[in-house]
Design an enzyme around this catalytic site. Structure first.
Site, PDB file in Angstrom:
ATOM      1  N   LYS A   1       0.837  -1.202   0.000  1.00 51.96           N
ATOM      2  CA  LYS A   1       0.000   0.000   0.000  1.00 51.96           C
ATOM      3  C   LYS A   1       0.872   1.254   0.000  1.00 51.96           C
ATOM      4  O   LYS A   1       2.079   1.172   0.308  1.00 51.96           O
ATOM      5  CB  LYS A   1      -0.920  -0.008   1.227  1.00 51.96           C
ATOM      6  CG  LYS A   1      -0.169   0.023   2.555  1.00 51.96           C
ATOM      7  CD  LYS A   1      -1.100  -0.243   3.740  1.00 51.96           C
ATOM      8  CE  LYS A   1      -0.325  -0.225   5.038  1.00 51.96           C
ATOM      9  NZ  LYS A   1      -1.136  -0.678   6.182  1.00 51.96           N
TER      10      LYS A   1
ATOM     11  N   ARG B   1     -11.112   0.390  15.085  1.00 53.23           N
ATOM     12  CA  ARG B   1     -10.831   1.077  13.831  1.00 53.23           C
ATOM     13  C   ARG B   1     -11.684   0.456  12.746  1.00 53.23           C
ATOM     14  O   ARG B   1     -12.655   1.022  12.324  1.00 53.23           O
ATOM     15  CB  ARG B   1      -9.324   0.927  13.543  1.00 53.23           C
ATOM     16  CG  ARG B   1      -8.819   1.814  12.459  1.00 53.23           C
ATOM     17  CD  ARG B   1      -7.310   1.744  12.312  1.00 53.23           C
ATOM     18  NE  ARG B   1      -6.838   0.453  11.815  1.00 53.23           N
ATOM     19  CZ  ARG B   1      -5.600   0.237  11.369  1.00 53.23           C
ATOM     20  NH1 ARG B   1      -4.700   1.202  11.406  1.00 53.23           N
ATOM     21  NH2 ARG B   1      -5.234  -0.950  10.919  1.00 53.23           N
TER      22      ARG B   1
ATOM     23  N   TYR C   1      13.837  31.056   5.850  1.00 55.02           N
ATOM     24  CA  TYR C   1      12.636  31.797   6.231  1.00 55.02           C
ATOM     25  C   TYR C   1      12.723  32.288   7.671  1.00 55.02           C
ATOM     26  O   TYR C   1      13.074  31.533   8.577  1.00 55.02           O
ATOM     27  CB  TYR C   1      11.382  30.920   6.085  1.00 55.02           C
ATOM     28  CG  TYR C   1      10.886  30.812   4.667  1.00 55.02           C
ATOM     29  CD1 TYR C   1      10.257  31.889   4.043  1.00 55.02           C
ATOM     30  CD2 TYR C   1      11.049  29.635   3.947  1.00 55.02           C
ATOM     31  CE1 TYR C   1       9.798  31.782   2.740  1.00 55.02           C
ATOM     32  CE2 TYR C   1      10.590  29.521   2.645  1.00 55.02           C
ATOM     33  CZ  TYR C   1       9.966  30.616   2.039  1.00 55.02           C
ATOM     34  OH  TYR C   1       9.516  30.514   0.760  1.00 55.02           O
TER      35      TYR C   1
ATOM     36  N   MET D   1      10.114  24.490   0.823  1.00 48.87           N
ATOM     37  CA  MET D   1       9.330  23.503   0.087  1.00 48.87           C
ATOM     38  C   MET D   1      10.219  22.639  -0.822  1.00 48.87           C
ATOM     39  O   MET D   1      10.057  21.424  -0.887  1.00 48.87           O
ATOM     40  CB  MET D   1       8.248  24.191  -0.762  1.00 48.87           C
ATOM     41  CG  MET D   1       7.326  23.191  -1.450  1.00 48.87           C
ATOM     42  SD  MET D   1       6.180  23.935  -2.623  1.00 48.87           S
ATOM     43  CE  MET D   1       5.079  24.808  -1.541  1.00 48.87           C
TER      44      MET D   1
END
Ligand SMILES: *Cc1c(COP(=O)(O)O)cnc(C)c1O
Length: 378
Positions: A5, A110, A265, A313
């Site tokens: 998966k 779940r 940043y 990013m």
């Protein structure tokens, strides 16, 4: 069962599914129907046709695709049975033609049929397999969610509930006759004490034990304490595990800065002395966690180069002041080994305040996955 998966845990489904099948995996597990169809398309290219299990449930509208592409769904609600039965009848399937894996909730709250509040729920679901249903129960499955705990108390409670559910399934002859597998447990179960308990329970009900192997399949032990370099390994296999994946990027450019210069940043890092910086082509969109800024080092020329300032990013900045000779294009290792130094998935995960499963599945889609043949000397 090889769990592939989430793009084979970020490793690339197209690379890993055929590798698993050619190495002998008879089953592949994915979460959703779109993933299952992708896996079917890839796996049908190989000579052996693998069975494919979709563990995430059946959403409305998915029945026809499951049946058309021979995807085995795990099921636990009457709505899911409705969806599949209607699609199976529409496709002209005879009674008992289409296998499903019946999931039991043994403690995680779940997915799976719950046993706690109301045993009628399981009885009602089992009753659906009596009356010429086009579906049959091939496996009873559950998810052991605490196989890495040393006292084994949670697992013991789960096995009690699982045994009770198996008893109920066995009391329905139409189900008992076709039931083949007891599917319980992931990597931590297979590598720990739960493995024997699963095998014993399977034997008691004359079933074949099935383990759904994810993380360990990719060469990573499912608990930090049982990794290969631990002094007291809890598990049986980790010494034989080696990570399949290395994650690398390169140096884009270099610059010298003077004391007092801000980096990244909001200037969260301010140079206190002259520094040499390397810009690398990996940022949080590639899966390099923002929490690693000012906190973790990556490998350049076999040495740790600290990430300075915030991760952006697309890029991040490394301090290479102390590493001689760094050049544009140099390899940077985020995960893996370089000149004898290594960064493990557990180490990267802990610095990112998460687990290796999230680190691996978080590697961005734009990072190319390549099948690199390891040199025999490596
Ligand atoms: C993801 C998953 C697995 C595999 O777990 P690992 O810990 O990676 O081995 C097994 N079973 C289910 C139901 C899962 O969702």
């Amino acid at each position: 069962m090889a769990v592939v998966k989430a793009d084979a845990y970020g490793h690339g489904l197209a690379l890993c599914a055929p590798a698993a099948v050619s190495a002998g995996a008879q089953w592949l597990a994915v979460a959703t129907m779109p993933e299952a169809l992708q896996a079917r398309a890839i796996a049908s290219g190989s000579s052996e046709e693998a069975r494919i299990l979709a563990i995430g449930g059946v959403l409305p509208g998915w029945g026809a695709e499951a049946i058309g592409s021979r995807i085995t769904p795990s099921v636990w609600t009457l709505e899911q049975l409705d969806e599949l039965e209607i699609a199976a009848r529409a496709a002209g399937l005879r009674s008992g033609a289409f296998p499903v894996h019946l999931e039991i909730d043994t403690g995680m709250s779940r997915q799976g049929v719950g046993l706690d509040s109301n045993r009628d729920e399981l009885a009602r679901i089992l009753a659906r397999f009596k009356e010429s249903s086009p579906l049959y129960v091939e496996a009873v499955m559950t998810h052991l969610y605490a196989s890495d705990e040393s006292d084994g108390e949670r697992s013991a409670r789960q096995f009690e509930r699982l045994e009770e559910a198996l008893g109920m399934v066995r009391s329905v002859p139409e189900c008992a006759a076709r039931l083949e597998y007891l599917s319980a447990g992931a990597s931590a179960a297979l590598m720990g004490a739960d493995a024997e308990a699963v095998a014993a329970l399977a034997q008691k009900f004359e079933l074949r034990p099935m383990f759904r192997l994810g993380l360990a399949l990719y060469g990573i032990a499912p608990c930090s304490a049982c990794s290969a370099d631990s002094e007291a390994p809890k598990a049986q296999l980790p010494g034989r595990l080696a990570p399949v994946l290395a994650w690398k990027t390169r140096v884009v450019s270099l610059r010298e800065i003077s004391a007092g210069t801000e980096i990244g940043y909001n200037g969260t890092f301010v140079a206190t002395e002259p520094m040499r910086l390397a810009l690398i082509s990996a940022g949080y969109a590639d899966g390099l966690d923002r929490r690693l800024g000012n906190r973790f080092g990556l490998l350049v020329r076999g040495e740790r180069a600290p990430i300075v300032g915030r991760v952006s990013m697309d890029v991040a900045v490394l301090d290479v002041t102390e590493i001689a000779g760094v050049e544009t294009g140099d390899e940077v290792v985020i995960l893996g080994t370089q000149d004898g130094e290594s960064i493990s998935a557990w180490e990267l995960a802990e610095a990112s305040e998460t687990v290796p499963w999230e680190v691996l599945t978080g590697i961005g889609a734009r990072v190319p996955r390549m099948n690199v043949q390891l040199k025999s000397s490596a």
